[in-house]
Design a protein around this motif. Structure first.
Motif, PDB file in Angstrom:
ATOM      1  N   ILE A 659      37.381 -99.236 126.451  1.00  0.00           N
ATOM      2  CA  ILE A 659      36.563 -98.871 125.268  1.00  0.00           C
ATOM      3  C   ILE A 659      36.740-100.200 124.869  1.00  0.00           C
ATOM      4  CG2 ILE A 659      35.311 -98.241 123.070  1.00  0.00           C
ATOM      5  CD1 ILE A 659      35.516 -94.892 124.483  1.00  0.00           C
ATOM      6  N   GLN A 660      38.701-100.706 124.470  1.00  0.00           N
ATOM      7  CA  GLN A 660      38.476-101.932 123.872  1.00  0.00           C
ATOM      8  C   GLN A 660      38.058-103.023 125.494  1.00  0.00           C
ATOM      9  OE1 GLN A 660      42.436-100.538 122.586  1.00  0.00           O
ATOM     10  NE2 GLN A 660      41.843-101.443 120.781  1.00  0.00           N
ATOM     11  N   LYS A 661      38.570-102.665 125.897  1.00  0.00           N
ATOM     12  CA  LYS A 661      37.642-103.312 127.106  1.00  0.00           C
ATOM     13  C   LYS A 661      36.809-103.907 127.747  1.00  0.00           C
ATOM     14  CE  LYS A 661      39.256-104.465 132.116  1.00  0.00           C
ATOM     15  NZ  LYS A 661      40.112-103.488 133.560  1.00  0.00           N
ATOM     16  N   VAL A 662      35.931-102.616 127.255  1.00  0.00           N
ATOM     17  CA  VAL A 662      34.801-102.871 127.690  1.00  0.00           C
ATOM     18  C   VAL A 662      34.206-103.792 126.728  1.00  0.00           C
ATOM     19  CG1 VAL A 662      32.262-101.747 126.885  1.00  0.00           C
ATOM     20  CG2 VAL A 662      34.018-100.724 128.845  1.00  0.00           C
ATOM     21  N   LEU A 663      34.593-103.254 124.738  1.00  0.00           N
ATOM     22  CA  LEU A 663      33.789-103.709 123.979  1.00  0.00           C
ATOM     23  C   LEU A 663      34.383-105.473 123.961  1.00  0.00           C
ATOM     24  CD1 LEU A 663      35.379-102.491 120.693  1.00  0.00           C
ATOM     25  CD2 LEU A 663      33.061-103.560 121.598  1.00  0.00           C
ATOM     26  N   SER A 664      35.911-105.768 124.640  1.00  0.00           N
ATOM     27  CA  SER A 664      36.075-106.695 124.628  1.00  0.00           C
ATOM     28  C   SER A 664      36.106-108.383 124.906  1.00  0.00           C
ATOM     29  CB  SER A 664      38.293-107.720 125.078  1.00  0.00           C
ATOM     30  OG  SER A 664      37.676-106.961 126.467  1.00  0.00           O
ATOM     31  N   LYS A 665      34.248-107.658 126.367  1.00  0.00           N
ATOM     32  CA  LYS A 665      34.179-108.424 127.389  1.00  0.00           C
ATOM     33  C   LYS A 665      32.332-108.505 126.983  1.00  0.00           C
ATOM     34  CE  LYS A 665      35.652-108.718 131.898  1.00  0.00           C
ATOM     35  NZ  LYS A 665      35.386-108.687 132.849  1.00  0.00           N
ATOM     36  N   TRP A 666      32.020-107.210 125.706  1.00  0.00           N
ATOM     37  CA  TRP A 666      30.640-107.439 124.722  1.00  0.00           C
ATOM     38  C   TRP A 666      29.531-107.236 124.014  1.00  0.00           C
ATOM     39  CZ3 TRP A 666      26.517-107.056 128.338  1.00  0.00           C
ATOM     40  CH2 TRP A 666      27.079-106.658 129.476  1.00  0.00           C
ATOM     41  N   LEU A 667      31.464-108.224 123.240  1.00  0.00           N
ATOM     42  CA  LEU A 667      31.639-107.976 121.733  1.00  0.00           C
ATOM     43  C   LEU A 667      30.264-108.795 120.484  1.00  0.00           C
ATOM     44  CD1 LEU A 667      35.139-108.738 119.834  1.00  0.00           C
ATOM     45  CD2 LEU A 667      33.362-106.704 119.319  1.00  0.00           C
ATOM     46  N   ASN A 668      29.883-109.454 122.034  1.00  0.00           N
ATOM     47  CA  ASN A 668      28.584-110.088 120.666  1.00  0.00           C
ATOM     48  C   ASN A 668      26.994-109.275 121.619  1.00  0.00           C
ATOM     49  OD1 ASN A 668      29.213-113.021 119.979  1.00  0.00           O
ATOM     50  ND2 ASN A 668      29.806-113.369 122.701  1.00  0.00           N
ATOM     51  N   ASP A 669      27.207-108.354 122.083  1.00  0.00           N
ATOM     52  CA  ASP A 669      25.881-107.362 121.858  1.00  0.00           C
ATOM     53  C   ASP A 669      26.094-106.604 120.734  1.00  0.00           C
ATOM     54  OD1 ASP A 669      24.412-105.886 123.484  1.00  0.00           O
ATOM     55  OD2 ASP A 669      23.738-107.267 124.370  1.00  0.00           O
ATOM     56  N   ALA A 670      24.988-106.361 120.065  1.00  0.00           N
ATOM     57  CA  ALA A 670      24.949-105.250 118.985  1.00  0.00           C
ATOM     58  C   ALA A 670      24.303-104.558 119.745  1.00  0.00           C
ATOM     59  CB  ALA A 670      24.042-105.284 118.157  1.00  0.00           C
ATOM     60  N   GLN A 671      23.892-103.753 121.116  1.00  0.00           N
ATOM     61  CA  GLN A 671      23.602-102.792 121.676  1.00  0.00           C
ATOM     62  C   GLN A 671      24.876-102.115 122.098  1.00  0.00           C
ATOM     63  OE1 GLN A 671      20.181-103.646 123.900  1.00  0.00           O
ATOM     64  NE2 GLN A 671      19.464-102.353 123.531  1.00  0.00           N
ATOM     65  N   VAL A 672      25.675-102.555 122.382  1.00  0.00           N
ATOM     66  CA  VAL A 672      26.732-102.425 123.485  1.00  0.00           C
ATOM     67  C   VAL A 672      27.660-101.590 122.136  1.00  0.00           C
ATOM     68  CG1 VAL A 672      28.391-102.890 124.894  1.00  0.00           C
ATOM     69  CG2 VAL A 672      26.388-103.387 125.758  1.00  0.00           C
ATOM     70  N   VAL A 673      28.401-102.465 120.960  1.00  0.00           N
ATOM     71  CA  VAL A 673      28.280-102.621 119.662  1.00  0.00           C
ATOM     72  C   VAL A 673      28.290-101.455 119.921  1.00  0.00           C
ATOM     73  CG1 VAL A 673      28.989-103.477 117.838  1.00  0.00           C
ATOM     74  CG2 VAL A 673      29.642-104.867 119.828  1.00  0.00           C
ATOM     75  N   GLU A 674      27.046-100.767 119.047  1.00  0.00           N
ATOM     76  CA  GLU A 674      26.249 -99.558 118.494  1.00  0.00           C
ATOM     77  C   GLU A 674      26.925 -98.979 119.498  1.00  0.00           C
ATOM     78  OE1 GLU A 674      21.589 -98.866 117.564  1.00  0.00           O
ATOM     79  OE2 GLU A 674      22.819-100.761 117.121  1.00  0.00           O
ATOM     80  N   SER A 675      26.904 -98.883 120.713  1.00  0.00           N
ATOM     81  CA  SER A 675      26.581 -97.627 121.206  1.00  0.00           C
ATOM     82  C   SER A 675      27.925 -97.223 121.676  1.00  0.00           C
ATOM     83  CB  SER A 675      26.485 -97.662 123.255  1.00  0.00           C
ATOM     84  OG  SER A 675      25.122 -98.351 123.396  1.00  0.00           O
ATOM     85  N   VAL A 676      28.994 -97.476 121.027  1.00  0.00           N
ATOM     86  CA  VAL A 676      30.500 -98.076 121.066  1.00  0.00           C
ATOM     87  C   VAL A 676      30.943 -96.863 120.027  1.00  0.00           C
ATOM     88  CG1 VAL A 676      33.172 -98.295 120.948  1.00  0.00           C
ATOM     89  CG2 VAL A 676      31.395 -99.321 122.567  1.00  0.00           C
ATOM     90  N   CYS A 677      30.266 -97.932 118.951  1.00  0.00           N
ATOM     91  CA  CYS A 677      30.073 -96.876 117.223  1.00  0.00           C
ATOM     92  C   CYS A 677      30.336 -96.179 117.276  1.00  0.00           C
ATOM     93  CB  CYS A 677      29.614 -97.929 116.808  1.00  0.00           C
ATOM     94  SG  CYS A 677      30.782 -99.767 115.976  1.00  0.00           S
ATOM     95  N   ALA A 678      28.132 -95.571 118.010  1.00  0.00           N
ATOM     96  CA  ALA A 678      27.728 -94.195 118.605  1.00  0.00           C
ATOM     97  C   ALA A 678      29.314 -92.397 119.267  1.00  0.00           C
ATOM     98  CB  ALA A 678      26.696 -94.294 119.247  1.00  0.00           C
ATOM     99  N   ILE A 679      29.709 -93.048 119.852  1.00  0.00           N
ATOM    100  CA  ILE A 679      30.599 -92.023 120.419  1.00  0.00           C
ATOM    101  C   ILE A 679      31.696 -91.232 119.323  1.00  0.00           C
ATOM    102  CG2 ILE A 679      33.029 -92.422 121.627  1.00  0.00           C
ATOM    103  CD1 ILE A 679      31.043 -93.740 124.015  1.00  0.00           C
ATOM    104  N   PHE A 680      32.113 -92.283 118.664  1.00  0.00           N
ATOM    105  CA  PHE A 680      33.172 -92.270 117.168  1.00  0.00           C
ATOM    106  C   PHE A 680      32.459 -92.040 116.486  1.00  0.00           C
ATOM    107  CE2 PHE A 680      34.929 -95.398 119.936  1.00  0.00           C
ATOM    108  CZ  PHE A 680      36.649 -94.373 120.185  1.00  0.00           C
ATOM    109  N   GLU A 681      31.382 -92.275 115.878  1.00  0.00           N
ATOM    110  CA  GLU A 681      30.835 -91.470 114.659  1.00  0.00           C
ATOM    111  C   GLU A 681      30.022 -90.224 115.071  1.00  0.00           C
ATOM    112  OE1 GLU A 681      26.882 -92.502 111.472  1.00  0.00           O
ATOM    113  OE2 GLU A 681      27.610 -94.390 113.471  1.00  0.00           O
ATOM    114  N   LYS A 682      29.634 -89.765 116.135  1.00  0.00           N
ATOM    115  CA  LYS A 682      29.050 -88.140 116.326  1.00  0.00           C
ATOM    116  C   LYS A 682      30.545 -87.839 116.912  1.00  0.00           C
ATOM    117  CE  LYS A 682      25.273 -89.332 117.259  1.00  0.00           C
ATOM    118  NZ  LYS A 682      24.538 -90.150 118.949  1.00  0.00           N
ATOM    119  N   SER A 683      31.266 -87.985 117.642  1.00  0.00           N
ATOM    120  CA  SER A 683      32.496 -87.447 117.334  1.00  0.00           C
ATOM    121  C   SER A 683      33.509 -87.277 115.864  1.00  0.00           C
ATOM    122  CB  SER A 683      33.586 -88.239 118.036  1.00  0.00           C
ATOM    123  OG  SER A 683      33.309 -88.494 119.105  1.00  0.00           O
TER     124      SER A 683
END
Length: 935
Positions: A659-683
């Motif tokens: 997930i960190q690797k995906v983030l490092s490439k997509w940090l500029n994209d609010a939707q991807v960042v939001e989707s990553v945060c959603a996994i942890f928020e739901k958990s």
């Protein structure tokens, strides 16, 4: 005006419109309006002149000196007479202006206004032909009550004028009756008369005074040209709330309504939808508005029952809604009302009415289920998508009605549906149509969805019948699925029956046309029956995996399917859960690894968001600690508390680096960042304390993310962590460090200019409020700049986005009560509180949306409670500034407001909110206008 009407350039048009709107309210309007009404001008220009007069009279009445009322009145009369044969739209505007004048002068300055109007127009005026005069008078009399309904009269005047108008109907109704009864009255005059009557009945005129005109309107229903207007008149007269006091008149209206049945039958036979619709509206208006009053007339029960049967005919009108008829939907609320009224009687009386009306309601169920039937496949194929959608909504309305009728008919209703379905499915002589079967099941599903059918003795039989249905088409299959879904709670109490229906659901999962019904039904079964599903788990997971891999379902159904699997796995042993998770998630993890190596582009972005979404939906419901169990029945089946790490945490730790690797490439994209945060928020939300092992690495990752590119979703996740782990000394240090880091990065963002990031500011204010609520001593940290945070809050109060301002108000309402206990907060508030008060008053003065006033009032309330001695000095100083907080309020009004805020009433939050509302209206120049009526 030429520029507004004829200039092709839209910007010039807008400019002209803006200028003209200002001109209309200017003092010069009194002068130019009359000039624009000259007979040599075109109607568009005359219309503007008449409109300007109306605006001046209705909104700026207090500017007119009393000695000019009479000349204004006679000028308007003269112009109306002049335009009687002229342009219709100008005539109407002039009539509206005179109506507004009359309403403002009644009753003192113009005692018999309506009688005067009638007299003025009946006077012979050789220049204007009689018919034109008659039409002008009718126009004036029609707009008078309409202008009253929309007028800006203060409340006490409204009541006074309403009763004067109601008395004046004595000058109007005889004239209307005469015009309707005259043999030589042309159709257009009668039409105008009926419209005029329609307008007057809305003034709550006693129904018995309307009797003659209602009877005349019934007669007019025979004339096709007058039919629509006559329907409106009768419906308006019957529907006025006051009508129920006149029971004798209501009883007299039943025969003429029943007398329309022949006309109704002919209209239905000839397919004349307008006529059948109109007659149905009249019958429903009488039945729905007055069922209680008419039921009370016990000796007239037969005539009321005849009316009920007429409405039943309208409910069951032949043809398919909305293609061949649009009438039946009008009748549904009548059946609710009648049932409520019957059930509101005392037991003895109720028993009598139940005897009469239970058979009627059983008939209603048959009629409704007949109306809910789909047309033949061939016919349905020709329907437009809009017609299909209207039919879907109509069926939902029928479903709601059936559910309601259950209260009257009870278990007997379910038995009767079950018997019919049984006969239908077992009758080998006459094979039934699928439409018939589907409608009966739909009736069952409508009731089972909301009513607890656990005690019904027919459900086992129904579950036994379901597999016998030969499913030949999508609509029937959908209803079978939804019916099984509606019975999922029953299945949880009768687990031996699960195997009867589960194979049907799993089979349907593979059909894309049944996507919504099959997935939502599986989700319900997995949620309700999870403790009884372990024997079937392997099969359910295998089928689900297969349909997910084949990509049969759309995104949202895939997400539901993952939630279903989360429920299912929650009831298994930990090693079973891990084994299933491994086989379920591995293909997606491999896909994600591949995507993480690719260069970012729009198509792989969608794929990444899809996979992250599947994971977060799975983790939303996978809960081995059973936080969400509220079933008494499942208490018995509870599994032993599991030892060792939570399976979700195990999986998250395995995929964390990816997930960190995906983030490092997509940090500029609010939707991807939001989707990553959603996994942890739901958990976090599902696991609560079990999430603890993940806290350190998650905080570190969030900190890196936010420092590189600040995004609102990262702050929201931080807020979630503060909320859950605030009281856990062992896990809080990394969260504290993250909180301080987010705060300092956001403060830097404020220095660079926060206007482009209202979402970040909104989330940041919510984070600060949460910290103050759950862990106020965060504000004692030496490296938290409380003053800078305070100033950011004040800046945020001035944002144009309402949600951001609301969040900032929330921050201050949490901060101010901490003045005493947290020294740094107290110091900052005492040194800078005046700036906060200044910002609040600016908002109240008109800078902020009126919908936010309650939130600003909360800040004033808190300032009052926690910094009273300072507030009394600050408010005095602030109010001394000229034109602050608005040029519209006088020094006296400001003084009054300040005194109110500091008065004894300051301890009453509701009163403080009322004071702020009053003052903001004064500041905006809206006090006492129509805008404030519903405020």
């Amino acid at each position: 005006l030429h520029q507004l009407y004829y200039d092709p350039n839209i910007e010039n048009k807008n400019l002209a419109q803006k200028w003209l709107m200002q001109a209309q309210v200017s003092p010069q309007a009194w002068h130019f309006s009359w000039l624009l009404l000259n007979m040599d001008k075109v109607p568009e220009i005359q219309y503007f002149g008449a409109s300007a007069l109306h605006i001046k009279i209705s909104r700026y009445w207090n500017d007119i000196p009393a000695d000019q009322y009479e000349s204004l009145k006679s000028q308007l009369f003269t112009h109306i007479t002049r335009f009687a044969s002229g342009s219709k739209i100008v005539l109407t505007r002039l009539c509206v202006a005179l109506a507004s004048l009359a309403l403002s002068m009644m009753p003192e300055a113009w005692p018999c206004a309506v009688a005067d109007m009638v007299r003025m127009f009946q006077a012979e005026d050789s220049n204007v032909d009689g018919r034109a005069r008659c039409l002008a008078l009718l126009e004036l009399l029609t707009v008078l009550p309409e202008e009253f309904q929309t007028s800006r009269l203060p409340q006490y005047r409204k009541g006074q004028v309403r009763s004067v108008l109601a008395q004046e109907c004595g000058s109007v109704f005889p004239l209307l009756e005469q015009l309707l009864q005259q043999q030589d009255s042309p159709g257009f005059i009668k039409q105008k008369v009926l419209k005029c009557f329609s307008s007057w009945v809305q003034l709550e005129i006693p129904l018995m005074d309307c009797e003659n005109l209602i009877q005349a309107a019934f007669t007019s229903l025979q004339d096709p040209e007058l039919f629509d207007t006559a329907v409106e008149a009768v419906v308006n007269a019957i529907s006025q709330p006051d009508a129920q006091r006149y029971v004798n008149t209501l009883l007299k209206l039943i025969p003429p309504v029943l007398g329309l049945q022949e006309q109704l039958r002919q209209a239905v036979q000839s397919g004349d939808m307008e006529t059948s619709h109109g007659i149905c509206r009249i019958a429903v208006a009488l039945g729905e508005n007055h069922s209680r009053a008419l039921l009370d007339q016990v000796e007239h029960w037969q005539s009321f029952l005849a009316l009920v049967n007429m409405i039943m005919f309208c409910t069951g009108i032949p043809g398919h809604y909305p293609v061949n008829e649009t009438t039946s939907s009008l009748t549904l609320t009548f059946w609710y009302t009648l049932q409520d009224d019957i059930l509101s009687f005392e037991p003895d009386k109720q028993a009598v009415y139940q005897q009469v009306y239970r058979p009627v309601y059983f008939q209603l169920v048959d009629v409704l289920l007949h109306k809910a039937q789909f047309p033949s496949d061939e016919e349905y194929g020709f329907w437009s998508s809009d017609e299909k959608e209207q039919f879907r909504i109509y069926r939902v309305d029928i479903s709601d009605t059936l559910m309601y009728v259950y209260e009257m008919l009870g278990a007997e209703l379910l038995s009767s549906l079950y018997d019919k379905l049984g006969r239908l499915l077992t009758n080998t002589e006459q094979p039934s149509t699928w439409q018939h079967t589907e409608a009966l099941l739909y009736g069952f599903q409508s009731i089972a969805e909301t009513i607890d059918v656990n005690y019904s003795d027919v459900v086992p039989g129904l579950i036994g019948l379901i597999p016998r249905i030969s499913i030949s088409n999508v609509q029937l299959a959908d209803t079978v699925m939804f019916t099984i879904g509606a019975l999922s709670e029953w299945l949880a109490d009768h687990p031996v029956m699960i195997n009867n229906v589960l194979p049907l659901v799993l089979q349907a999962l593979g059909n894309p046309e049944l996507s919504i019904s099959s997935v939502s039904t599986l989700k319900k079964i997995c949620r309700e029956c999870k403790y009884d599903l372990p024997p079937y788990a392997a099969n359910i997971v295998a089928v689900s995996q297969e349909v997910l891999m084949k990509q049969i379902h759309k995104t949202s159904q895939c997400m539901w399917l993952m939630q279903a699997l989360g429920f299912l796995l929650s009831a298994l042993q930990v090693e079973e859960i891990l084994k299933n998770l491994h086989s379920l998630i591995t293909p997606y993890i491999q896909q994600l690894e591949k995507l993480a190596d690719e260069t970012p582009n729009p198509s792989n972005k969608l794929a990444i968001i899809h996979i992250l979404g599947l994971l977060s939906n799975l983790f939303t419901t996978l809960d081995i600690s059973h936080h969400d169990d509220d079933h008494e029945s499942s208490e018995v089946k509870k599994l032993p508390v599991q030892q060792g790490p939570n399976p979700v945490v195990v999986v998250l730790q395995q995929v964390f680096q990816l997930i960190q690797k995906v983030l490092s490439k997509w940090l500029n994209d609010a939707q991807v960042v939001e989707s990553v945060c959603a996994i942890f928020e739901k958990s976090v939300k599902t696991l609560l304390d079990d999430f603890a092992p993940m806290v350190p690495q998650l905080c570190e990752m969030l900190g890196q993310m936010y420092s590189t590119i600040p995004q609102a979703s990262a702050i929201d996740l931080t807020r979630q962590l503060v909320h859950i782990f605030a009281h856990e000394p062992a896990h809080f240090p990394p969260i504290k460090a993250l909180f301080l880091l987010v705060t300092s990065v956001t403060l830097t963002l404020f220095q660079q200019g926060p206007r482009d990031h209202p979402d970040i500011v909104d989330s940041f204010m919510q984070l600060l409020a949460q910290a103050l609520k759950r862990k106020p001593d965060l504000f004692l940290c030496s490296n938290l700049d409380v003053k800078a945070v305070f100033q950011c809050g004040v800046l945020s109060l001035k944002f144009p986005e309402a949600p951001t301002v609301k969040a900032s108000c929330g921050f201050f309402t949490e901060l101010l009560p901490r003045c005493g206990e947290i020294a740094p907060v107290g110091q900052v508030v005492h040194e800078n509180g005046k700036v906060l008060l200044q910002a609040v008053l600016e908002g109240v003065g008109g800078q902020a949306s009126r919908s936010l006033m309650d939130h600003f009032a909360e800040i004033l309330f808190a300032l009052n409670k926690h910094c009273f001695s300072y507030l009394s000095i600050w408010i005095k100083e602030a109010m001394q500034q000229d034109g602050f907080p608005s040029a519209r309020v006088s020094p006296e009004q400001k003084e009054t407001f300040s005194q109110q805020i500091l008065s004894r009433e300051r301890v009453n939050k509701r009163r403080v909110k009322e004071m702020v509302k009053e003052f903001t209206l004064l500041c905006r120049g809206l006090h006492g206008t129509e805008y404030t009526a519903d405020y």
